[in-house]
Write an enzyme that holds these catalytic residues in place. Structure first.
Site, short mmCIF file in Angstrom:
data_model
loop_
_atom_site.label_atom_id
_atom_site.label_comp_id
_atom_site.label_asym_id
_atom_site.label_seq_id
_atom_site.Cartn_x
_atom_site.Cartn_y
_atom_site.Cartn_z
N SER A 50 0.82 -1.21 0.00
CA SER A 50 0.00 0.00 0.00
C SER A 50 0.86 1.26 0.00
O SER A 50 2.06 1.23 0.30
CB SER A 50 -0.92 0.02 1.23
OG SER A 50 -0.15 0.22 2.41
N ASP A 83 -1.20 -1.18 -3.88
CA ASP A 83 -2.55 -1.06 -3.31
C ASP A 83 -2.83 0.36 -2.81
O ASP A 83 -2.00 0.96 -2.13
CB ASP A 83 -2.67 -2.06 -2.15
CG ASP A 83 -4.09 -2.22 -1.65
OD1 ASP A 83 -5.02 -2.18 -2.48
OD2 ASP A 83 -4.26 -2.39 -0.44
N HIS A 84 -4.01 0.88 -3.16
CA HIS A 84 -4.49 2.16 -2.65
C HIS A 84 -3.48 3.30 -2.80
O HIS A 84 -3.21 4.04 -1.85
CB HIS A 84 -4.92 2.03 -1.19
CG HIS A 84 -6.21 1.32 -1.01
ND1 HIS A 84 -7.41 1.81 -1.46
CD2 HIS A 84 -6.49 0.12 -0.43
CE1 HIS A 84 -8.39 0.96 -1.17
NE2 HIS A 84 -7.84 -0.08 -0.55
N HIS A 177 -13.06 -2.93 6.48
CA HIS A 177 -11.66 -2.88 6.90
C HIS A 177 -11.57 -2.85 8.42
O HIS A 177 -12.50 -2.44 9.11
CB HIS A 177 -10.98 -1.63 6.34
CG HIS A 177 -10.68 -1.71 4.89
ND1 HIS A 177 -11.65 -1.79 3.94
CD2 HIS A 177 -9.49 -1.74 4.22
CE1 HIS A 177 -11.08 -1.83 2.73
NE2 HIS A 177 -9.79 -1.81 2.87
#
Length: 221
Positions: A50, A83-84, A177
Protein backbone atom coordinates in the site's frame (compact mmCIF):
# COMPACT_ATOMS: atom_id res chain seq x y z
CA UNK A 1 6.39 -21.14 -10.58
CA UNK A 2 7.43 -17.56 -9.99
CA UNK A 3 6.36 -13.94 -10.21
CA UNK A 4 3.24 -13.47 -12.35
CA UNK A 5 0.78 -10.67 -13.05
CA UNK A 6 -2.41 -10.26 -11.05
CA UNK A 7 -4.14 -10.21 -14.43
CA UNK A 8 -3.27 -13.89 -14.86
CA UNK A 9 -4.41 -14.85 -11.37
CA UNK A 10 -7.65 -12.85 -11.44
CA UNK A 11 -8.56 -14.15 -14.91
CA UNK A 12 -7.92 -17.75 -13.85
CA UNK A 13 -9.99 -17.31 -10.70
CA UNK A 14 -12.86 -15.74 -12.63
CA UNK A 15 -12.85 -18.59 -15.14
CA UNK A 16 -12.83 -21.17 -12.35
CA UNK A 17 -15.50 -19.37 -10.34
CA UNK A 18 -13.19 -19.01 -7.34
CA UNK A 19 -11.48 -16.21 -5.45
CA UNK A 20 -7.87 -15.19 -5.08
CA UNK A 21 -6.36 -14.08 -1.79
CA UNK A 22 -4.69 -10.66 -1.72
CA UNK A 23 -2.77 -9.80 1.45
CA UNK A 24 -1.02 -6.60 2.44
CA UNK A 25 2.72 -6.68 3.02
CA UNK A 26 4.07 -4.68 5.96
CA UNK A 27 7.72 -5.74 5.95
CA UNK A 28 9.92 -8.40 4.34
CA UNK A 29 8.92 -11.02 6.88
CA UNK A 30 5.29 -10.55 5.87
CA UNK A 31 6.13 -11.20 2.23
CA UNK A 32 8.23 -14.24 3.10
CA UNK A 33 5.49 -15.64 5.32
CA UNK A 34 2.82 -15.20 2.66
CA UNK A 35 4.99 -16.81 -0.01
CA UNK A 36 5.62 -19.75 2.32
CA UNK A 37 1.91 -20.06 3.12
CA UNK A 38 1.13 -20.04 -0.59
CA UNK A 39 3.57 -22.91 -1.11
CA UNK A 40 2.14 -24.93 1.76
CA UNK A 41 -1.43 -24.42 0.53
CA UNK A 42 -0.43 -24.88 -3.12
CA UNK A 43 -2.52 -21.85 -4.00
CA UNK A 44 -1.57 -18.62 -5.77
CA UNK A 45 -1.49 -15.35 -3.85
CA UNK A 46 -1.32 -11.60 -4.47
CA UNK A 47 1.08 -9.59 -2.31
CA UNK A 48 -0.09 -6.00 -1.93
CA UNK A 49 2.05 -3.01 -1.02
CA UNK A 50 0.00 0.00 0.00
CA UNK A 51 0.92 3.66 -0.21
CA UNK A 52 0.93 3.71 3.59
CA UNK A 53 3.44 0.85 3.61
CA UNK A 54 5.70 2.61 1.10
CA UNK A 55 5.62 5.78 3.16
CA UNK A 56 6.36 3.84 6.34
CA UNK A 57 9.52 2.46 4.72
CA UNK A 58 10.56 5.90 3.49
CA UNK A 59 9.81 5.08 -0.15
CA UNK A 60 8.42 2.37 -2.37
CA UNK A 61 11.64 0.99 -3.83
CA UNK A 62 13.14 -0.82 -0.78
CA UNK A 63 10.04 -2.79 0.21
CA UNK A 64 9.05 -3.27 -3.43
CA UNK A 65 12.36 -4.80 -4.51
CA UNK A 66 12.38 -7.10 -1.47
CA UNK A 67 8.81 -8.25 -2.12
CA UNK A 68 9.41 -8.74 -5.84
CA UNK A 69 12.48 -10.82 -5.01
CA UNK A 70 10.51 -13.00 -2.59
CA UNK A 71 7.79 -13.49 -5.20
CA UNK A 72 10.39 -14.33 -7.85
CA UNK A 73 11.64 -17.25 -5.77
CA UNK A 74 8.17 -18.60 -4.98
CA UNK A 75 7.16 -22.20 -5.66
CA UNK A 76 3.62 -21.11 -6.54
CA UNK A 77 2.24 -18.25 -8.70
CA UNK A 78 2.68 -14.97 -6.80
CA UNK A 79 1.76 -11.49 -7.98
CA UNK A 80 2.86 -8.15 -6.51
CA UNK A 81 0.29 -5.36 -6.56
CA UNK A 82 0.42 -1.67 -5.62
CA UNK A 83 -2.55 -1.06 -3.31
CA UNK A 84 -4.49 2.16 -2.65
CA UNK A 85 -2.04 4.58 -4.26
CA UNK A 86 -3.46 8.09 -4.16
CA UNK A 87 -0.45 9.68 -5.85
CA UNK A 88 -0.15 9.12 -9.63
CA UNK A 89 3.64 9.34 -9.42
CA UNK A 90 3.66 6.36 -7.04
CA UNK A 91 1.78 4.32 -9.63
CA UNK A 92 4.31 5.32 -12.28
CA UNK A 93 7.15 4.29 -9.96
CA UNK A 94 5.56 0.91 -9.32
CA UNK A 95 5.25 0.30 -13.05
CA UNK A 96 8.91 1.18 -13.51
CA UNK A 97 9.91 -1.18 -10.69
CA UNK A 98 8.17 -4.14 -12.34
CA UNK A 99 4.80 -4.43 -10.62
CA UNK A 100 2.36 -6.47 -12.70
CA UNK A 101 -0.65 -4.61 -11.37
CA UNK A 102 -1.39 -1.27 -9.74
CA UNK A 103 -4.29 0.45 -8.07
CA UNK A 104 -4.95 4.16 -8.32
CA UNK A 105 -7.30 5.23 -5.54
CA UNK A 106 -9.10 8.41 -6.54
CA UNK A 107 -12.08 7.61 -4.34
CA UNK A 108 -11.67 10.77 -2.25
CA UNK A 109 -11.74 12.98 -5.36
CA UNK A 110 -14.89 14.48 -6.90
CA UNK A 111 -16.32 12.03 -9.45
CA UNK A 112 -15.27 13.95 -12.58
CA UNK A 113 -11.73 14.48 -11.27
CA UNK A 114 -11.50 10.83 -10.24
CA UNK A 115 -12.47 9.79 -13.77
CA UNK A 116 -9.99 12.16 -15.41
CA UNK A 117 -6.98 11.28 -13.25
CA UNK A 118 -7.75 7.55 -13.20
CA UNK A 119 -8.03 7.52 -17.00
CA UNK A 120 -4.63 9.20 -17.37
CA UNK A 121 -2.95 6.85 -14.89
CA UNK A 122 -4.61 3.80 -16.42
CA UNK A 123 -3.54 4.76 -19.93
CA UNK A 124 0.12 4.98 -18.90
CA UNK A 125 0.05 1.74 -16.93
CA UNK A 126 -1.77 -0.25 -19.59
CA UNK A 127 0.65 1.01 -22.24
CA UNK A 128 3.32 -0.74 -20.17
CA UNK A 129 1.26 -3.94 -20.04
CA UNK A 130 0.26 -3.46 -16.41
CA UNK A 131 -3.12 -4.49 -15.00
CA UNK A 132 -4.96 -1.47 -13.52
CA UNK A 133 -7.48 -1.25 -10.71
CA UNK A 134 -9.54 1.83 -9.94
CA UNK A 135 -11.73 2.90 -7.06
CA UNK A 136 -15.15 4.48 -6.98
CA UNK A 137 -16.06 5.86 -3.57
CA UNK A 138 -14.11 5.62 -0.34
CA UNK A 139 -13.62 1.86 -0.34
CA UNK A 140 -10.25 2.21 1.31
CA UNK A 141 -11.61 4.00 4.36
CA UNK A 142 -12.56 2.55 7.70
CA UNK A 143 -16.07 3.97 7.28
CA UNK A 144 -17.02 5.74 4.04
CA UNK A 145 -18.14 3.15 1.51
CA UNK A 146 -17.84 0.47 4.20
CA UNK A 147 -20.37 2.13 6.48
CA UNK A 148 -23.60 0.11 7.04
CA UNK A 149 -25.93 0.34 4.06
CA UNK A 150 -23.42 1.98 1.69
CA UNK A 151 -23.01 0.07 -1.56
CA UNK A 152 -21.56 0.54 -5.05
CA UNK A 153 -24.16 1.40 -7.69
CA UNK A 154 -23.78 -0.94 -10.73
CA UNK A 155 -24.80 1.73 -13.24
CA UNK A 156 -22.29 4.23 -11.87
CA UNK A 157 -19.64 1.51 -11.78
CA UNK A 158 -20.33 0.65 -15.41
CA UNK A 159 -19.97 4.28 -16.47
CA UNK A 160 -16.77 4.70 -14.45
CA UNK A 161 -15.11 1.65 -16.00
CA UNK A 162 -16.10 2.73 -19.51
CA UNK A 163 -14.74 6.23 -18.95
CA UNK A 164 -11.44 5.23 -17.35
CA UNK A 165 -10.50 1.96 -19.07
CA UNK A 166 -9.54 0.23 -15.81
CA UNK A 167 -9.25 -3.55 -15.76
CA UNK A 168 -10.77 -3.98 -12.29
CA UNK A 169 -12.73 -1.90 -9.82
CA UNK A 170 -12.71 -1.85 -6.03
CA UNK A 171 -16.33 -1.97 -4.90
CA UNK A 172 -18.32 -1.66 -1.67
CA UNK A 173 -20.41 -4.80 -1.18
CA UNK A 174 -20.60 -5.06 2.60
CA UNK A 175 -17.01 -5.96 3.41
CA UNK A 176 -15.20 -3.97 6.08
CA UNK A 177 -11.66 -2.88 6.90
CA UNK A 178 -10.14 -3.17 10.36
CA UNK A 179 -12.65 -5.77 11.49
CA UNK A 180 -12.50 -6.76 15.15
CA UNK A 181 -15.50 -9.09 14.91
CA UNK A 182 -17.38 -11.12 12.29
CA UNK A 183 -20.35 -8.82 11.74
CA UNK A 184 -19.62 -7.91 8.10
CA UNK A 185 -22.27 -9.25 5.71
CA UNK A 186 -21.56 -9.46 1.98
CA UNK A 187 -24.36 -8.39 -0.36
CA UNK A 188 -24.32 -11.42 -2.65
CA UNK A 189 -27.10 -10.07 -4.87
CA UNK A 190 -25.13 -6.89 -5.52
CA UNK A 191 -21.97 -8.91 -6.21
CA UNK A 192 -23.93 -10.88 -8.83
CA UNK A 193 -25.20 -7.67 -10.44
CA UNK A 194 -21.69 -6.21 -10.54
CA UNK A 195 -20.30 -9.45 -11.95
CA UNK A 196 -22.63 -9.56 -14.95
CA UNK A 197 -20.83 -9.10 -18.29
CA UNK A 198 -22.79 -5.92 -18.95
CA UNK A 199 -21.54 -4.36 -15.71
CA UNK A 200 -17.85 -4.26 -14.76
CA UNK A 201 -14.80 -6.54 -14.82
CA UNK A 202 -14.60 -9.18 -12.07
CA UNK A 203 -14.98 -7.01 -8.98
CA UNK A 204 -12.27 -6.82 -6.37
CA UNK A 205 -14.35 -6.00 -3.32
CA UNK A 206 -11.72 -5.00 -0.83
CA UNK A 207 -11.48 -6.83 2.46
CA UNK A 208 -8.07 -6.45 4.06
CA UNK A 209 -7.04 -9.84 5.37
CA UNK A 210 -3.61 -9.34 6.77
CA UNK A 211 -2.66 -5.98 8.18
CA UNK A 212 -5.81 -4.64 9.80
CA UNK A 213 -4.55 -5.83 13.17
CA UNK A 214 -0.97 -4.67 12.66
CA UNK A 215 0.93 -3.72 15.82
CA UNK A 216 0.94 -0.02 16.76
CA UNK A 217 3.22 2.02 14.53
CA UNK A 218 2.96 -0.26 11.52
CA UNK A 219 1.08 0.83 8.39
CA UNK A 220 -2.47 -0.19 7.51
CA UNK A 221 -3.96 -0.21 4.00
Amino acid sequence: MTLVSARELVSAAATAGTGIGAFNVIHLETAEGLVRASALAQLPVILQISQNCADYHGGLEPIALATLAAAGRAETPVAVHLDHAERPELVDEAVALGFGSVMFDGGALPYDENVAVTAEVAARARAAGVYVEGELGEVGGKDGAHAPGVRTDPDEARAFVAATGVDALAVAVGSSHAMTDRTASLDLDLIARLRRPSAVPPPTGRTCLSCCTAPPGLPTP
